[in-house]
Design a protein around this motif. Structure first.
Motif, PDB file in Angstrom:
ATOM      1  N   VAL A   1     -73.909 -47.510  44.703  1.00 40.93           N
ATOM      2  CA  VAL A   1     -73.718 -48.699  45.674  1.00 40.93           C
ATOM      3  C   VAL A   1     -74.812 -48.622  46.713  1.00 40.93           C
ATOM      4  O   VAL A   1     -75.135 -49.570  47.150  1.00 40.93           O
TER       5      VAL A   1
ATOM      6  N   TYR B   1     -71.392 -51.293  53.668  1.00 37.92           N
ATOM      7  CA  TYR B   1     -71.183 -50.555  52.148  1.00 37.92           C
ATOM      8  C   TYR B   1     -72.562 -49.652  52.109  1.00 37.92           C
ATOM      9  O   TYR B   1     -72.473 -48.567  51.618  1.00 37.92           O
TER      10      TYR B   1
ATOM     11  N   HIS C   1     -68.466 -50.407  44.022  1.00 39.26           N
ATOM     12  CA  HIS C   1     -67.670 -49.612  44.990  1.00 39.26           C
ATOM     13  C   HIS C   1     -66.317 -49.564  44.776  1.00 39.26           C
ATOM     14  O   HIS C   1     -65.555 -48.714  45.024  1.00 39.26           O
TER      15      HIS C   1
END
Length: 431
Positions: free
Chosen positions: A90, A295, A81
């Protein structure tokens, strides 16, 4: 001199009965150096014990499960990332990294439940059993991704009811091919009733929206959702009390009869880690899942564009499979041991928790955050849930299971997955 010698003899006799710590204090009065050396030995032993306990705990958490081979995927997702910002990778690596964390979170919860007994253990399982889905949902709510929250929670219910329960029935039926496995029909009926109540809570706001019969357009639907959510939370609280009380009574009754029960297996099981180690690991694993969920949620839209996969499919199918990894494995394991009541409690109980607690909880949290999270899951999603609950209710009504019923549930889930793969959300931007 004689009396002094006599007193010395008595003192020497008493010294044989003095504890080592008292002897150390006496020695300290004569020579501080000896006391310091004794204290250093004790401190070194304590440090060695702590280090040994820490290494043993790390070994149990990190190396006893084969699925932990996926743990490096989490840090790798963070690195990618920050280096490349490739959203597809990711998302994929975050997804894989959360799977072993969810499984270990379930393990730590079970270990802590061994110290707390069945009542508090049930509360812990209710709290942490769906922690992964709830963490992902809260992160999505913060970003205003209400549809992702709705669809991921819906997918968790569908996954538990159809895929997890279906695999448990199928695997248990294969192992016990010559007989039908039996489970507590009364408990299954109660859970089916709660699932139908959850469908009712989701159905009315959707009908109100699509029939354009709101008293105040755009406001009545949200107000009804918040009121219904509070009612559902109250119902779930009473259900939890009823369930735990009923479990305790059944434990006592079966123990008096000398039979075998779920509690008996727990009593025979020895904890692998201590109570405080379990609490510490719960905090660490929950925090790391929270980081990876951040994330994961941020990369959903990028992954959808990179892979050319609808966001609805990612939210309803992919995310719940990750969150239900621990439930999936444990439900199959218990079914293969002919402990179908536990498998049913894992699969249907988890669906009940999400529908009666998870969804209303997210509505209330969204209310606090100022996000218009409601119970209108749109027509396609609500219809999918309604049909799935009916199918599962009919499968459970006899109180028996076999591999064919499990196969039917898995095939139903494949139909649902294919439907969401070709489904486009008609209103990605809420009014």
């Amino acid at each position: 001199m004689g009396s002094m010698d006599g007193r010395s003899e008595h003192e020497f006799e008493d010294e044989s009965l003095v504890s080592p710590m008292e002897l150390t204090k006496m020695t300290y009065g004569l020579n501080g150096i000896h006391h310091g050396s004794f204290s250093a030995v004790e401190q070194q032993r304590s440090i060695n014990n702590i280090n040994t306990s820490l290494l043993r705990s790390l070994n149990i958490i990190l190396f006893t499960s084969k699925i932990n081979i996926l743990m490096p995927c989490g840090p790798l997702a963070v690195v990618i990332h920050h280096l490349t910002e490739d959203q597809g990778w990711v998302f994929f690596l975050s997804l894989l990294g959360i799977i072993p964390l969810a499984e270990r979170l379930g393990f730590a919860t079970e270990q802590l439940a061994l110290f707390t007994g069945p009542t508090v253990g049930g509360l812990l399982n209710a709290t942490f059993g769906n922690a992964t889905e709830m963490i992902i949902s809260v992160h999505a709510l913060k970003g205003g991704m209400i549809r992702v929250v709705q669809q991921s929670l819906l997918g968790s219910i569908l996954s538990n009811m159809l895929l997890v329960l279906g695999c448990a029935f199928f695997c248990g039926g294969i192992v016990f091919m010559k007989k039908d496995q039996v489970f507590d029909k009364a408990a299954a009926v109660v859970n089916s009733g709660l699932l139908l109540m959850a469908v009712m809570g989701l159905l009315f706001p959707a009908v109100l929206h699509f029939t354009h019969s709101e008293v105040h357009y755009g406001k009545s639907e949200l107000a009804l959702s918040r009121f219904s959510s509070c009612i559902m939370l109250v119902a779930y609280a009473f259900y939890l009390v009823f369930q735990l009380k009923g479990q305790n009574e059944s434990y006592d009754r079966v123990n008096e009869e000398g039979g075998q029960n779920e509690g008996g297996t727990d009593d025979d099981e020895e904890p692998e880690i201590s109570k405080w180690e379990a609490i510490i690991w719960l905090a660490i694993l929950t925090g790391w899942i929270s980081v990876l969920s951040d994330y994961l949620v941020d990369a959903i839209q990028g992954a959808s564009a990179a892979w050319n996969i609808p966001i609805a499919f990612i939210s309803v199918i992919l995310l719940p499979i990750v969150g239900n990894a621990a439930e999936h494995a444990s439900a199959i394991m218990f079914a293969m041991k002919d402990k179908l009541d536990i498998s049913l409690g894992v699969a249907i109980g988890s669906s009940t928790q999400i529908s009666m607690f998870g969804i209303p909880f997210c509505v209330v949290v969204g209310w606090i955050m100022g996000q218009p999270m409601d119970l209108n899951f749109q027509l396609f999603e609500t219809a999918s849930l309604f049909i799935a609950v009916l199918v599962v209710a009919f499968m459970l009504q006899e109180g028996t299971s076999n591999y064919f019923k499990g196969l039917m549930l898995v095939l139903c889930y494949l139909i649902v997955a294919a439907s969401f793969f070709v489904h486009v959300d008609p209103s990605p931007v809420r009014e």
